[in-house]
Design a protein around this motif. Structure first.
Motif, PDB file in Angstrom:
ATOM      1  N   TRP A 161      -5.354   5.629   3.937  1.00 25.13           N
ATOM      2  CA  TRP A 161      -4.631   4.591   3.103  1.00 25.13           C
ATOM      3  C   TRP A 161      -5.205   3.357   3.482  1.00 25.13           C
TER       4      TRP A 161
ATOM      5  N   ASP B 154       0.065   3.714  12.997  1.00 22.58           N
ATOM      6  CA  ASP B 154       0.235   5.284  12.340  1.00 22.58           C
ATOM      7  C   ASP B 154      -0.089   5.665  11.175  1.00 22.58           C
ATOM      8  N   MET B 155      -0.772   4.513  10.465  1.00 23.42           N
ATOM      9  CA  MET B 155      -1.090   4.412   9.077  1.00 23.42           C
ATOM     10  C   MET B 155      -2.196   5.531   9.060  1.00 23.42           C
ATOM     11  N   PRO B 156      -2.112   6.500   8.011  1.00 28.55           N
ATOM     12  CA  PRO B 156      -3.495   7.245   8.232  1.00 28.55           C
ATOM     13  C   PRO B 156      -4.466   6.633   7.588  1.00 28.55           C
TER      14      PRO B 156
ATOM     15  N   ASN C  13       0.785  -1.169   0.047  1.00 28.99           N
ATOM     16  CA  ASN C  13       0.210   0.066   0.035  1.00 28.99           C
ATOM     17  C   ASN C  13       0.920   1.171  -0.035  1.00 28.99           C
ATOM     18  N   TYR C  14       0.215   2.428  -0.234  1.00 31.19           N
ATOM     19  CA  TYR C  14       0.979   3.583  -0.487  1.00 31.19           C
ATOM     20  C   TYR C  14       1.514   3.880   0.804  1.00 31.19           C
ATOM     21  N   TRP C  15       1.130   3.760   1.945  1.00 31.96           N
ATOM     22  CA  TRP C  15       1.822   4.041   3.321  1.00 31.96           C
ATOM     23  C   TRP C  15       2.995   3.423   3.602  1.00 31.96           C
TER      24      TRP C  15
END
Lengths: 705, 150
Positions: free
Chosen positions: B23, B18-20, A262-264
């Motif tokens: 996402w 901490d992943m927003p 994923n992007y994160w």
């Protein structure tokens, strides 16, 4: 067209106007393959189930082509626009834009380039359907009418839906020159029509490039080399791979890609890379570029226009004025950051991209993947803004390079910082202008020297000749004012910075310098700025008409409330013309733009609603830039990062806007960019009226900082 | 593992704390109506509702969102029949459309608290960026929805 040009495939018969039927393999087609089809153009097909599909050879990036272009077809086809299906076209020579020389969406040519072909396509289909019905009923075609998707023979009360006639119609010859409806009979063209895609966009269902999801797809971000001239020194791939979700680290042309679930995770991996870069040889810096430009602009460049003897006229004038203007580099900042999705397999390459450049993309994809162009399948998605940025294909290059290495579908997503720091920028422009006024306050001669890095030299090198970029003088060399002695010369400045097409290229800076200088001349002549422009634009010209219409609409001669001031400016973009009046007040030291009034002449108008939206959009795009925007470079790298230091106008700063159109029966010209160029000068001229301060360097916020 | 309740559906999301939220919504749950625009709570393209309040999901973590009622554009109304969505159609608001889910979610939170917002209320609440400059029609559509015209 001869019958021999027909292309048959099974039961379906397909006719192409421009080129063979490859275009008909458009993806996402609601028209089932194998069904009988009538297709008098690559842009249009009608099947036996009454499905009318417009294959859109232009990208939809907000300008409303997926409504306005179907409207053009609908007018002649006699079929309701709202029932049409619209699919985005694959790369195909049939969609080559004659003005741009390739399959591209840009230069405000979407309506201009398709107006006649789409009317012709609709009319051909209509005549073939009518002929098929007449033949079936054994009556004269002239007794039959096509309306609302049905052919009717009123005398015998017989009717047939288009779908019922498609198979028969497809067997008939294609009329070479179908009878187009006279303008007076138009019921669709020129009537405001709301967009067909609003519900999809208001529910989150419209699919942009960034929304593409494929089974097994990974997501990549790139640690991009900051300096325009730099290179990678080193990085810690192992550290990046330790981040949960990171699958691969791939060096690519633009930096180091981190591929993850994923992007994160990809972003976390990118941070863990601890990548180090060199600035490279001669990294460009704005300070040096500006200093070089200031020296260069004092010398004569390649002469692009020379009427009479400007130097002599200025030397002998009653009064002379000279000034130098500096416009900064600008980024596009489309709302949707750059992205693309690619899957490289043995069979070929499949790419999904929000692109304005299908043809260029296809060739670049093929080259990187080492396949033939016909092995490339390119799906164009909705574009979350274009503004010229997506004429470039660098983000597609990123996706294909990564996909080639990892062999699974990969979507590359740029951060906003990547977007601002790795753009193809609106080039900075430094313009020296001088002029002489005669005893009557008329311009006797004018000389302008432009220093501006050529976009054409990189993007369309064959057009760059004898030191001249043929587009660089837009809004400067093609001045509409009556000036008997006029001299324009141009210096291409090599800087190492990638420059590109940004809404109303060249004119977006040139209109500001020209119209600021005209304002300075008006002041020197002791004339009202509008009256001075009238003095130099003969009555009856298109330019004079838009100028007068803008001034009248804005109430130029009526007094303003205390503390409110006006400025006026005129501009051209290709065949289109505009004049804008700005009203401002000063909030303490800061100018506040409270109203913008524009009059535009874009020839024949297809959809007044989308035209108004486009013009106001372009005006606000220009206002954002004029007020606060600039991109600067230090040691080869961009100094700005995100919307907090490259600011964009928001709801609180939107002026009251009025747009009026000059009624016209001329051919359509462009509408998507014309609104941008006049705004900066109209506002800075109003600031002069308010404060006596002449702004000769943009953005405006630099003066009032 | 975090339990995220999005549009009334519970999702078990395997993501770092901490992943927003953005996402998790887009890349893990697979709802793509919520857009990425800046990643730093500047543009508002990623606006969702957390317990009915507008929130910029790029700057709220998964850990902070767990246990809250999360609503995305897909959950505002399944068929696009929310008064704002109808007003968006009536006023022909979008151009490129990319920012519009965020604009609509911000407007929906505003109307939920102030059913008849003034122009000043709209200016204060609607700080999302639109690069196409649809702002005037956004303002008009909010009034249209508030007045029940669409």
């Amino acid at each position: 067209m001869q019958r021999s040009h027909f292309l048959t495939s099974g039961a379906a018969l397909v006719v192409a106007v421009h080129a063979p039927v490859r275009a008909l393999a458009a993806t996402g087609s609601p028209s089932a393959s194998g069904a009988a089809k009538l297709s008098p153009s690559a842009w249009l097909r009608i099947d036996e189930h009454d499905v009318v599909t417009v294959v859109l050879g232009k990208s939809e990036m907000g300008q409303g082509v997926n409504t306005s272009l179907p409207m053009i077809v609908a007018e002649e086809l006699e079929y309701p626009v709202e029932r049409m299906h619209v699919v985005f076209a694959p790369p195909d020579p049939a969609f080559k834009d004659p003005f741009l020389g390739g399959q591209q969406t840009g230069g405000s040519t979407s309506v201009k380039s398709t107006f006649e072909p789409l009317r012709t396509a609709g009319a051909r289909a209509r005549e073939m359907l009518v002929a098929a019905a007449a033949k079936r009923w054994n009556v004269a075609a002239a007794e039959c009418t096509a309306r609302n998707g049905t052919v009717v023979h009123a005398a015998s009360h017989r009717s047939a839906r288009y779908g019922e006639l498609v198979a028969d119609a497809a067997a008939l010859p294609v009329p070479e020159k179908p009878a187009l409806k006279p303008r007076e009979a138009w019921t669709v063209i020129g009537k405001g029509r709301k967009r067909l895609d609003t519900l999809a966009k208001a529910t989150g269902k419209a699919q942009y490039g960034i929304d593409v999801r494929l089974p097994g797809m990974l997501i990549a971000t790139i640690a991009k080399t900051p300096s325009m001239t730099g290179h990678v020194l080193g990085y810690d791939a192992a550290a990046a791979k330790k981040v949960k979700g990171v699958r691969a680290v791939v060096p690519v042309s633009s930096g180091i890609a981190v591929v993850a679930d994923n992007y994160w995770s990809a972003q976390q991996g990118k941070n863990a890379l601890n990548a180090r870069f060199a600035a490279g040889p001669k990294p460009p810096s704005t300070a040096h570029i500006a200093a070089d430009a200031r020296a260069l602009v004092k010398t004569e460049g390649a002469v692009g226009r020379n009427d009479g003897d400007a130097a002599r006229a200025i030397a002998g004038a009653a009064k002379t004025v000279s000034a130098t203007y500096e416009a900064p580099y600008l980024a596009h900042t489309t709302m949707e950051p750059m992205n693309a999705t690619a899957h490289v397999t043995r069979a070929g390459v499949e790419v999904w991209a929000p692109t304005q450049s299908q043809e260029l993309a296809q060739s670049v994809i093929a080259k990187i993947a080492g396949v033939k162009p016909e092995q490339v399948t390119l799906h164009t998605t909705f574009l979350g803004g274009g503004f010229g940025r997506r004429l470039e294909v660098d983000y597609i290059q990123d996706a294909v390079e990564i996909a080639k290495a990892v062999r699974v579908p990969v979507k590359v997503v740029w951060s906003r910082e990547d977007d601002i720091q790795h753009d193809f920028y609106r080039p900075a422009a430094t313009t020296a202008m001088s002029a002489g006024l005669d005893a009557n306050g008329k311009i006797a001669g004018m000389k302008s020297t432009l220093v501006c890095q050529s976009i054409v030299k990189r993007a369309l090198p064959a057009l760059f000749k004898n030191g001249l970029d043929p587009l660089a003088g837009f809004g400067l060399a093609d001045v509409q004012y009556t000036i008997p002695n006029f001299h324009y010369s141009y210096h291409h400045q090599e800087t190492g910075i990638p420059v590109g097409f940004w809404r109303a290229p060249y004119s977006n800076a040139n209109a500001w310098s020209t119209e600021s200088f005209i304002d300075e001349l008006a002041h020197a002549a002791g004339r009202d700025p509008y009256a001075f422009r009238q003095d130099h634009l003969p009555p009856g010209t298109r330019a004079r008409t838009v100028l007068d219409l803008a001034a009248t609409t804005a109430g130029w001669s009526t007094p303003l409330p205390k503390g409110v001031f006006r400025g006026i400016a005129f501009a051209t973009w290709d065949d289109s013309m505009i004049a804008t009046v700005a009203e401002i007040s000063m909030n303490g030291k800061t100018p506040h733009v409270r109203r913008l009034v524009s009059a535009v002449d874009v020839g024949t108008i297809v959809n007044p609603l989308s035209l108004e939206a486009q013009v106001t959009s372009a005006m606000l795009y220009g206002l954002s830039a004029a007020l606060t925007q600039k991109v600067t470079f230090t040691n080869g790298a961009v100094d700005q990062h995100n919307f907090y230091d490259y600011t964009v106008l928001r709801q609180d700063a939107v002026p009251l806007m009025t747009v009026v159109f000059v009624p016209s029966t001329e051919k359509p010209s462009g509408a998507g960019e014309i609104g941008t160029p006049p705004v900066a000068p109209a506002v800075t001229n109003a600031i002069f009226a308010a404060t006596g301060k002449r702004i000769r360097s943009l953005p405006i916020s630099d003066t009032f900082a | 593992m975090y339990r995220l309740t999005i549009n009334g559906v519970a999702h078990q999301v395997d993501a770092p704390s901490d992943m927003p939220l953005l996402w998790a919504i887009r890349d893990i749950v697979g709802l793509t109506g919520t857009k990425f625009g800046c990643g730093v709570a500047q543009c508002g393209a990623c606006t969702v509702h957390l317990d009915g309040q507008a929130a910029r999901s790029c700057s709220v973590t998964v850990a902070e969102s767990a246990g809250k009622k999360i609503t995305t554009i897909e959950g505002l109304s399944p068929q696009g029949s929310h008064p704002l969505q109808k007003a968006w159609v009536a006023e022909d608001v979008p151009q490129c459309g990319y920012c519009q889910p965020g604009q609509i979610m911000a407007a929906a939170a505003l109307l939920a608290h102030k059913p008849k917002p003034s122009d000043a209320d709209i200016t204060e609440a609607m700080t999302n960026i639109c690069r196409c400059g649809c702002y005037s029609r956004i303002r008009k559509a909010i009034h249209t929805a508030a007045n029940g015209i669409a």
